[in-house]
Write a protein that holds these residues in place. Structure first.
Motif, PDB file in Angstrom:
ATOM      1  N   PRO A 239     -22.411 128.970  17.699  1.00 23.49           N
ATOM      2  CA  PRO A 239     -23.688 129.442  18.256  1.00 23.49           C
ATOM      3  C   PRO A 239     -24.721 129.747  17.175  1.00 23.49           C
ATOM      4  O   PRO A 239     -25.921 129.635  17.425  1.00 23.49           O
ATOM      5  CB  PRO A 239     -23.298 130.730  19.006  1.00 23.49           C
TER       6      PRO A 239
ATOM      7  N   ASP B  48     -20.920 135.130  22.402  1.00 24.81           N
ATOM      8  CA  ASP B  48     -21.873 134.072  22.770  1.00 24.81           C
ATOM      9  C   ASP B  48     -21.091 132.821  23.177  1.00 24.81           C
ATOM     10  O   ASP B  48     -21.340 132.205  24.218  1.00 24.81           O
ATOM     11  CB  ASP B  48     -22.770 133.664  21.585  1.00 24.81           C
ATOM     12  N   THR B  49     -20.145 132.464  22.310  1.00 30.48           N
ATOM     13  CA  THR B  49     -19.350 131.252  22.553  1.00 30.48           C
ATOM     14  C   THR B  49     -18.510 131.400  23.812  1.00 30.48           C
ATOM     15  O   THR B  49     -18.413 130.471  24.621  1.00 30.48           O
ATOM     16  CB  THR B  49     -18.442 130.978  21.328  1.00 30.48           C
TER      17      THR B  49
ATOM     18  N   ARG C 239     -19.099 133.229  26.477  1.00 29.21           N
ATOM     19  CA  ARG C 239     -19.915 133.145  27.703  1.00 29.21           C
ATOM     20  C   ARG C 239     -20.376 131.724  27.965  1.00 29.21           C
ATOM     21  O   ARG C 239     -20.439 131.276  29.105  1.00 29.21           O
ATOM     22  CB  ARG C 239     -21.102 134.092  27.587  1.00 29.21           C
ATOM     23  N   ARG C 240     -20.705 131.024  26.886  1.00 27.16           N
ATOM     24  CA  ARG C 240     -21.191 129.652  27.038  1.00 27.16           C
ATOM     25  C   ARG C 240     -20.103 128.730  27.582  1.00 27.16           C
ATOM     26  O   ARG C 240     -20.388 127.730  28.214  1.00 27.16           O
ATOM     27  CB  ARG C 240     -21.665 129.149  25.670  1.00 27.16           C
TER      28      ARG C 240
ATOM     29  N   TRP D 155     -23.110 142.494  23.359  1.00 32.05           N
ATOM     30  CA  TRP D 155     -22.133 141.423  23.541  1.00 32.05           C
ATOM     31  C   TRP D 155     -22.602 140.648  24.780  1.00 32.05           C
ATOM     32  O   TRP D 155     -21.910 140.573  25.793  1.00 32.05           O
ATOM     33  CB  TRP D 155     -20.713 141.971  23.736  1.00 32.05           C
ATOM     34  N   ASP D 156     -23.800 140.117  24.656  1.00 27.48           N
ATOM     35  CA  ASP D 156     -24.523 139.624  25.818  1.00 27.48           C
ATOM     36  C   ASP D 156     -24.817 138.135  25.760  1.00 27.48           C
ATOM     37  O   ASP D 156     -25.583 137.618  26.558  1.00 27.48           O
ATOM     38  CB  ASP D 156     -25.846 140.409  25.954  1.00 27.48           C
ATOM     39  N   GLY D 157     -24.249 137.456  24.779  1.00 27.62           N
ATOM     40  CA  GLY D 157     -24.506 136.025  24.680  1.00 27.62           C
ATOM     41  C   GLY D 157     -25.743 135.698  23.861  1.00 27.62           C
ATOM     42  O   GLY D 157     -26.100 134.528  23.732  1.00 27.62           O
ATOM     43  N   ARG D 158     -26.405 136.727  23.299  1.00 25.99           N
ATOM     44  CA  ARG D 158     -27.649 136.469  22.562  1.00 25.99           C
ATOM     45  C   ARG D 158     -27.571 136.921  21.100  1.00 25.99           C
ATOM     46  O   ARG D 158     -28.589 137.050  20.419  1.00 25.99           O
ATOM     47  CB  ARG D 158     -28.813 137.178  23.266  1.00 25.99           C
TER      48      ARG D 158
END
Ligand code: UD1
Length: 378
Positions: free
Chosen positions: A18, A175-176, A178-179, A353-356
């Protein structure tokens, strides 16, 4: 501006993916290169991850392979220096706490090349752990440090790191996660592919067990206790056990493989990323000595029993689903029984820890590049 990103071992790959993607979006002008030290080299430990996570093929592979800590670290340094001379980056970016992280950071720092460290500030306060040495030393020589949890900043400040170098951005590994969650491989597929159709007989669920930490697998007594623990757990819940190459070779060396010979235990080779994600997501409980899995289970809301005396990731204990169990079989089984009875800790998702996280990192790096490349005022 040329940035050389460095990876070496399995837990690095899901972190770099990411970051490279976000940097490409935020700073399309950066000339980004990727170097693989080759610390991990098996397809299952390395190549598979590049494919599954869409990481570009490395521009350079140092192919160092295995060795003692000194030999491996020295070999990475020896081979990294000419690669650095050839690539001439304006900065390097390292992630995590493996030998490749420290070796490359040290070479760059001594050549005056700025070092960016992602996943800085984690501390187990246990210097017997190779990764703790790698973390402390890498952070000392890094110019820009990105932390995953708030406590990281305090750890760094205590060690004399200048506050302006530290940025709390959250966890790129999440991030990874969630993706990729929608693409996780379901457990049924994994069982089928392992030729173990019928392994899960009803809806009782299953436990996942992983082990690879040197302190757990290199010592015959500890490993024996942990193998017996797997056997005991399997009496209550079927166990799926993806085996790290190190664990496999140690269990064979100490003659402990027979303990796992049961229709309730499924031994599989190290899993790919999407397979492991599917296994964790649908598990009732995960028993592990991995650092990353403590965080991934917290993000997934799955109870985790950590087979270590300490953790460098305390947020997973305080806010997440993690419980420290140590390596005493009796204590592990007591905690396991608790989880079976109560369903285990539910936890909450830690801050950022929100994917961003990678986006935040890319924005900070973008601003930093502008500050270091800005022409000096006349
Ligand atoms: C390394 C990291 C550890 C991380 C782990 C994840 C360090 C100090 N440790 O430990 O923090 O959690 O990766 O896996 O950097 N091997 C293979 N094939 C491979 C790689 C390794 O067979 O592709 C075997 C070799 O026999 C080698 C052993 O595993 O001797 C250990 O590999 P090494 O890279 O030294 O450390 P890990 O235990 O994998």
């Amino acid at each position: 501006f040329r940035l050389l990103c460095v990876v070496g071992a399995r837990p690095n790959f899901m972190k770099i993916a990411p970051i490279m993607a976000a940097l490409g979006d935020v700073s399309p002008d950066i000339d980004m290169r990727l170097l693989h030290t080759g610390q991990h080299y098996d397809a299952a430990m390395s190549h598979q991850y590049f494919e599954a996570l869409g990481i570009p093929a490395p521009d350079v592979n140092l192919e160092v392979g295995a060795g003692s800590h000194a030999v491996q670290t020295a070999e990475i340094m020896r081979r990294f220096e000419p690669a650095l001379d050839e690539q001439m980056p304006d900065a390097i970016l390292v992630v995590g706490d493996v030998n490749s992280t420290l070796a490359c950071a040290l070479v760059a720092a001594k050549k005056g090349v700025p070092v960016i460290h992602v996943e800085a500030g984690l501390r187990s306060h246990d210097r017997r752990m190779a990764e703790e040495i790698n973390r402390v030393l890498t952070d000392q020589i890094a110019d820009l440090l990105f932390t995953t949890e708030r406590e990281g900043r305090n750890n760094l400040l205590r060690e004399g790191i200048a506050e302006e170098r530290i940025h709390f951005v959250g966890n790129v590994m999440i991030d990874t996660l969630r993706r990729n969650l929608d693409h996780a491989v379901p457990v049924e597929t994994i069982i089928q592919q392992s030729g173990a159709v019928g392994f899960l007989k009803d809806t009782e669920g299953y436990a996942v067990f992983t082990l690879h930490r040197a302190s757990n697998v290199d010592d015959p007594e500890t490993l024996d206790g942990l193998m017996k623990t797997v056997e005991m757990v399997s009496k209550t819940l079927p166990v799926i056990f993806p085996m790290h190459p190190r664990t496999r070779s140690m269990a064979a060396r100490y003659g402990l493989t027979a303990l796992l010979d049961s229709s309730r235990i499924l031994l599989v080779p190290s899993m790919g990323y999407l397979e492991m994600l599917g296994l964790m997501r649908d598990a009732r409980v995960v028993l592990t000595d991995s650092g990353g899995i403590q965080e991934e289970t917290t993000a997934l809301g799955v109870p985790c029993i950590t087979l270590r005396e300490n953790t460098e990731r305390p947020i997973t204990l305080i806010e997440g689903t993690n419980t420290l169990a140590g390596v005493d079989p009796e204590n592990i089984l007591k905690i396991f029984d608790d989880v079976m009875r109560t369903g285990g800790k539910t936890g909450r998702i830690p801050e950022f820890w929100d994917g961003r996280a990678a986006l935040r990192i890319a924005q900070v790096i973008h601003a930093w590049i502008r500050s270091v490349t800005a022409p000096a005022p006349a």
